[in-house]
Design an enzyme around this catalytic site. Structure first.
Site, PDB file in Angstrom:
ATOM      1  N   HIS A   1       0.813  -1.210   0.000  1.00 56.18           N
ATOM      2  CA  HIS A   1       0.000   0.000   0.000  1.00 56.18           C
ATOM      3  C   HIS A   1       0.852   1.268   0.000  1.00 56.18           C
ATOM      4  CE1 HIS A   1       0.809   0.710   4.325  1.00 56.18           C
ATOM      5  NE2 HIS A   1       0.751  -0.610   4.423  1.00 56.18           N
ATOM      6  N   ASP A   2       0.383   2.261  -0.729  1.00 54.99           N
ATOM      7  CA  ASP A   2       0.951   3.614  -0.738  1.00 54.99           C
ATOM      8  C   ASP A   2       2.338   3.704  -1.374  1.00 54.99           C
ATOM      9  OD1 ASP A   2      -1.211   5.027   0.870  1.00 54.99           O
ATOM     10  OD2 ASP A   2      -0.607   3.482   2.287  1.00 54.99           O
TER      11      ASP A   2
ATOM     12  N   GLY B   1       5.056  -0.969   2.834  1.00 51.68           N
ATOM     13  CA  GLY B   1       4.233   0.192   2.561  1.00 51.68           C
ATOM     14  C   GLY B   1       5.017   1.484   2.466  1.00 51.68           C
TER      15      GLY B   1
END
Length: 264
Positions: A127-128, A145
């Site tokens: 994520h991200d 992340g």
């Protein structure tokens, strides 16, 4: 079947939500599942047993191989089903068993991948993460992340990158590297523990960076790693050296914005 005079290559066993948007010439293989909020651009080929969850946007001429998971919920305990996104650019190759997750609201609510990248089998983009263009992640390489992987970086097989780490442009990590701090542009790392090992001159030459710029970057590397200067003082010397060199100026800019210190 045909749509607007163009052949639509969607296997009858594929499950495509009515709210997904596919360009006319997108190909989807057997038993793939494409959910609502997914947009896929022209010329993209989806293999068999691929799962794509939205909100996800995929650009043109990508090749996504079998058994990949694209746009799934982030593996973050803070995630509470809020709407976040994954954006993938054009002409990426995403090989078997790769996973790419959407962002979280604790960052930009976005995982973003650029163009012309190669993700070999079993790679993971958490994520991200932000990934530039012409990146290569070899088999089993994984990003935690919030990692920023700059353009033309190469991660060898089974390389692991700590969360919030930046990997500079044209950097190179050897197989099995464990990266826990930022890697400056153009620097090669490897070994156990992972340490810097010179500059990626071969990659720079292949991509048309001039011999003079390579010479300046090699000198900058020595300033960072061979003079025992504090990083701030090394950056000041590099800035004086940079002159009109865009590559060295980019390196200075990167170093002035490191998140976790640099691997030294």
């Amino acid at each position: 079947m045909c749509s607007g005079g163009k052949l639509v290559l969607i296997d009858p066993t594929a499950i495509i939500d009515s709210e997904a948007e596919l360009a006319d010439d997108v190909s989807v293989g057997p038993f793939s599942v494409i959910g609502p909020g997914v947009k896929i651009g022209a010329g993209t080929v989806i293999g068999s047993h691929v799962v794509i969850k939205g909100p996800t946007t995929i650009g043109k001429d990508n090749r996504i191989y079998q058994f990949t998971s694209i746009g799934e919920d982030p593996q973050d305990k803070k995630y509470a089903a809020e709407i976040t996104r994954l954006e993938i650019g054009d002409r990426n190759t995403i090989r078997e068993y790769t996973s790419m997750h959407r962002g979280t609201k604790q960052d930009r609510s976005l995982t973003k991948i650029g163009n012309d990248n190669l993700f070999m089998a079993y790679t993971h983009v958490a994520h991200d993460c932000l990934i530039g263009n012409h990146v290569i992640m070899a088999n089993g390489a994984s990003l935690a992340g919030h990692v920023h992987l700059h353009s033309h970086a190469i991660l060898g097989g089974f390389t692991l990158v700590h969360q919030f780490t930046q990997i500079g442009q044209y950097s190179f990590a050897a197989m099995g590297s464990a990266i826990t701090q930022d890697i400056p542009p153009f620097v090669m790392v490897g070994g156990k523990p992972t340490r810097p090992h010179g500059i990626n001159s071969v990659g720079m030459e292949r991509n048309g960076i001039s011999p003079e710029d390579i010479r300046l970057i090699r000198k900058a590397y020595k300033i960072i790693y061979k003079t025992n200067l504090r990083l701030e003082d090394a950056i000041d010397q590099m800035e004086d050296l940079a002159g009109e060199s865009k590559e060295l100026s980019d390196m200075v800019s990167f170093l002035r914005n490191v998140n976790r210190g640099i691997l030294r």
